[in-house]
Enzyme design. Sequence first.
Site, PDB file in Angstrom:
ATOM      1  CG  HIS A  65      -0.202  -0.066   2.526  1.00  0.00           C
ATOM      2  ND1 HIS A  65       0.236  -1.253   3.057  1.00  0.00           N
ATOM      3  CD2 HIS A  65       0.172   0.887   3.409  1.00  0.00           C
ATOM      4  CE1 HIS A  65       0.839  -1.034   4.211  1.00  0.00           C
ATOM      5  NE2 HIS A  65       0.825   0.262   4.446  1.00  0.00           N
ATOM      6  CB  CYS A 205       2.167   1.530  10.355  1.00  0.00           C
ATOM      7  SG  CYS A 205       0.788   1.987   9.275  1.00  0.00           S
TER       8      CYS A 205
END
Length: 694
Positions: A65, A205
Amino acid sequence: MSEMITADLVDLDLSAETKEAAARALAERMVTLGRVTDLDGFLADVAAREAQMPTGLDGGIGIPHCRSVHVTEPTLGFGRSAAGIDFGAPDGPADLIFLIAAPAGADDAHLTILSSLARQLMNAEFTSALRAVDDAAAAAALIRGDESPAAAASTAPESARSAEDSEGSEGSKDSVAVSAAASADTATGTTTSERPFRIVAVTSCPTGIAHTYMAAESLENAGREAGVEVVVETQGSAGFTRLDPAVIAAADGVIFAHDVPVRDKDRFAGKPTVDVGVKAGINKPAELITEVRGKAARGEVSAGSAPGTPVERSGDSTEGYGTKLRKWLMSGVSYMVPFVAAGGLLIALGFAIGGYKINKAPSVMDHFLWTQADSWGALFFQIGVVSFGFLVPVLAGYIAYGMADRPGLVPGFVGGAISLTINAGFLGGLAAGLIAGGVVIGIQKVKIPASLRGIMPVVVIPLISAAIVGFLMFVVIGKPIASAQKGMTDWLNGLTGTNAVLLGALLGLMMCFDLGGPVNKVAYTFATAGIAVASPSDSAMKIMAAVMAAGMVPPLAMALATTVRGRLFTQTERENGKAAWVLGASFISEGAIPFAAADPLRVIPSAMVGGAVTGSLSMAFGATLRAPHGGIFVVPLIGNPFLYLIAIAAGVCVTTALVVVLKGMRKQAPEGTGKGAADAAIATTVDSKEPVAA
């Protein structure tokens, strides 16, 4: 807005053998639908994200991603691989691959949808249904939430359902949950009649799209199975909602599962804490719950300040001391540079307006005439001098901050100020910062009664640490460092001829090695330290000129290369080349990073050669510079400006020529312009480390 995933974005027979090929296959579907505008540019962004940390998860899931300017709207592609594809997960290849494409400016609603998918991936029933479904439209509906996992499973072939049911009944999730409950009760000696153990957690993250929410779901699921109350604060790209202070106060333990610094971490100080990477929160939540319960049973709590320092929170807990030392020093330099830039430019402006005798002007407090240019020159000069006066204290203070967090600021600033007082200068500031951080860390390791913890960060630590650092700087190490500083200054003042040219070449190589990274900053800090005085020496000003000239070369050369040989670069690189003209002219070396990240073996050596040429020529021409920044815009303040510009032009031409030749040789490979070459470029990006920008 279009649906995030449709049947056209689903490939139930993904034949790719590598993660790069899988990303390309799914991205091509996005391009066909107009969701992605530049395939190669988007894949480069995916590869850059993959290089930060593998996106493979336990349980056969790969979730590449990124956020990219080449994405027109939030899009999700799904592929199912029979053979499995290695995405770096500890338990082996992934058969379920999700490619998440988010626009660079995705809004909160879009990111919320993406986070919902991430949470679903922690649901065994959901993943089992995806493995069993045999229709692309049904798979898309399942992922969108239009169809429940149970309904999807009921339409799957009987053999597939049986296999999935068998797998689910013996899956790792149930066994992990049982072991968590059993081991936690053993560790703490609690019984089911007592109130549940309470945990607050924070997950985050680098991208803030997938792993943040997957770790949250995993911890919550493991907590429910273990009979533990777990409340998670997800610090994702869509922002975050702070946990209620009352919830934090009532918590028995804290879990941080993060790969970027936890925001407002001090809220959790004084509690048993487990601090790990975000993937640990996804892959072993039960073990983390067990660990924090064990710490609570043993009474292990964080004292004084939140566990971890600014440097430790932004890195890997397994990093060696060499890496940590570099980050500590870079922490100080990054906070120091704005003071250098502001002070240096003001001093240079003062000289430009009032002449080179402006440093002898009386204080503007005593003499200032609004209509006199000399008064304005004196004003700017004196403000700049005051700004420069913060340079060493800020350097020392924030080195200590990087080591020991806020308690390190007081002794660090005190030590830096003492360094100026005893003429230990820049070297003294480095030593003071490291000593201050070490002293605070040592004090924090001393066990103290709980009743005194409240005054430790406010009274005890500042008092003791400032006294120790002051004693060491005044009495023990100050004089030797001051002597070393004087020796280095004398050596610089004595540089002439060949020695000066060689120093210019070395500084040029350093400035272009990592384009704003640690090596670049070492050379830049070395130069700015020399002019950080009211009356810098001629040698110091020559060094500053060489450093700035060399730092301008890489982005200017990349801009020129994309102009004269645009066919050697992607459309994205050609667009970056337009911006690189301005960045290079402004002395922002980071403008070349996109080119270096995509092709480091050709761009970085070429930039280093050009930088060395420029640095050596600048020194040979005797160009001088009083301002520490500004690029082409401070040329009027440069000594020998015409020759200085020639030095920059020579380095730019050398780098441009080398880049064009090296890239041209690559393009001459047989049939090297097709899909295979693009795949190889992506692989190169993944296998290389992008230089760190300051």
